[in-house]
Design an enzyme around this catalytic site. Structure first.
Site, short mmCIF file in Angstrom:
data_model
loop_
_atom_site.label_atom_id
_atom_site.label_comp_id
_atom_site.label_asym_id
_atom_site.label_seq_id
_atom_site.Cartn_x
_atom_site.Cartn_y
_atom_site.Cartn_z
N GLU A 70 0.82 -1.21 0.00
CA GLU A 70 0.00 0.00 0.00
C GLU A 70 0.85 1.26 0.00
OE1 GLU A 70 -2.78 0.73 3.26
OE2 GLU A 70 -3.56 2.46 2.18
N ASP A 86 -0.70 -4.86 3.15
CA ASP A 86 -1.21 -3.63 3.76
C ASP A 86 -0.62 -3.59 5.17
OD1 ASP A 86 -2.50 -1.46 4.73
OD2 ASP A 86 -4.46 -1.98 3.93
N ILE A 88 -0.71 -1.50 7.60
CA ILE A 88 -1.74 -1.20 8.63
C ILE A 88 -3.05 -0.96 7.89
CG2 ILE A 88 -2.51 0.28 10.51
CD1 ILE A 88 0.35 1.06 11.10
N ASP A 89 -3.92 -1.94 7.90
CA ASP A 89 -5.26 -1.70 7.35
C ASP A 89 -6.10 -1.14 8.48
OD1 ASP A 89 -7.19 -1.97 5.12
OD2 ASP A 89 -8.25 -3.07 6.66
N THR A 91 -5.66 2.55 9.08
CA THR A 91 -4.70 3.55 9.59
C THR A 91 -5.40 4.65 10.39
OG1 THR A 91 -3.21 3.11 7.77
CG2 THR A 91 -2.90 5.19 8.91
N ASP A 213 -6.29 -4.12 0.55
CA ASP A 213 -7.25 -4.17 1.66
C ASP A 213 -7.87 -5.56 1.79
OD1 ASP A 213 -7.11 -1.35 2.21
OD2 ASP A 213 -8.45 -0.95 0.53
#
Ligand code: LIP
Length: 260
Positions: A70, A86, A88-89, A91, A213
């Site tokens: 990402e 990802d 940190i999905d 954020t 995601d």
């Protein structure tokens, strides 16, 4: 095909310390929050550090594989294997210390997710799946709920970052909200999918979701017996995942029946 059990051992060992680092970042308060595509699309120093750490581990173990991350990591596209990351999905949640955020790691082979791991450090939840081998939560097998109809369901959705255009999902939200037990907006598409996989939610839909995601959540929900589909609705991509039982009723509701 490479040995996916060995890959899984590696990925589980990588995400644990990265999750601890993200929690330390919250304690220290040095997130360095910045914005990306929109004024409410955030990135923190820990999104970037986490992605770098994942890319280092992958290139060390699987130097020939492609990587899509990402936060800008694109490497070796052209390999049969592609990692989709990802770091940190969720954020926005992370930046507020709201616990629904997760590290999402998927491995695709010829474009299909064959392994997925989702580690939510603040919740202490680690979801995992290998194609054909089922899905687990913290090492124990999981499956989707057996909820039979929308009225008995809890369904999650999400809303795009864009503040410039009308939020089309409001119309879909209104169609669903009075037909279900409850709607949830947890703020992490990847976790929403895994929570459907574990039977904590019965379905999830959202527009304008990116490959990173959902790449891990997709295989986790499929391996838990649920459905995962994406539709082009007048140029906007809708992701829809369910326990497989309320599928038809939910589609009839979302698409006013005549669309299907
Ligand atoms: C976010 C999702 C969230 C969705 C946002 C965004 P990020 O991912 O997981 O549920 O509503 O549009 O895509 O940007 O926090 O990794």
């Amino acid at each position: 095909m490479i040995d996916l059990n060995a890959v899984m051992e590696n990925v589980l060992a990588w995400v644990e310390p990265i999750g601890r680092m993200q929690l330390d970042g919250l304690q220290k308060g040095d997130l360095n929050i910045a914005t990306k595509s929109q004024s409410v699309d955030f990135v923190t120093a820990y999104d970037i550090k986490s992605e770098q750490m994942l890319i280092e581990r992958i290139t060390e173990h699987y130097p020939e594989h492609a990587i899509l991350g990402e936060e800008g990591g694109v490497h070796n596209l052209g390999s049969d294997y592609k990692w989709v990351l990802d770091p940190i999905d969720g954020t926005t949640n992370y930046a507020h210390g709201f616990p629904f955020f997760a590290i999402s790691v998927a491995l695709k082979y010829h474009g299909e997710s064959v392994l997925g791991v989702l580690h939510a450090p603040m919740l202490g939840l680690t979801f995992a799946a290998i194609k054909g081998a089922g899905a687990t939560l913290n090492g124990k097998p999981i499956k989707v709920s057996s909820t039979k109809n929308m009225l008995g369901s809890i369904i999650a959705t999400g809303f795009p970052y864009s503040r410039q255009t009308n939020n089309m999902n409001i119309d879909y939200f209104l169609k669903v909200v009075n037909k279900v037990s409850g709607i949830r907006r947890c703020g992490s598409a990847a976790l929403d999918l895994c929570m459907v996989a574990a039977g904590m939610l019965d379905a999830y839909w959202e527009f304008q979701i990116n490959e990173w995601d959902v790449a891990a959540g997709e295989i986790i929900i499929r391996e838990a017996g649920g459905s995962f589909e994406q539709f082009d609705i007048a140029g906007d991509l809708m992701t829809l995942a369910t326990n497989g039982v309320i599928d038809d009723e939910l589609k009839d509701c979302l698409f006013d029946k005549q669309s299907f």
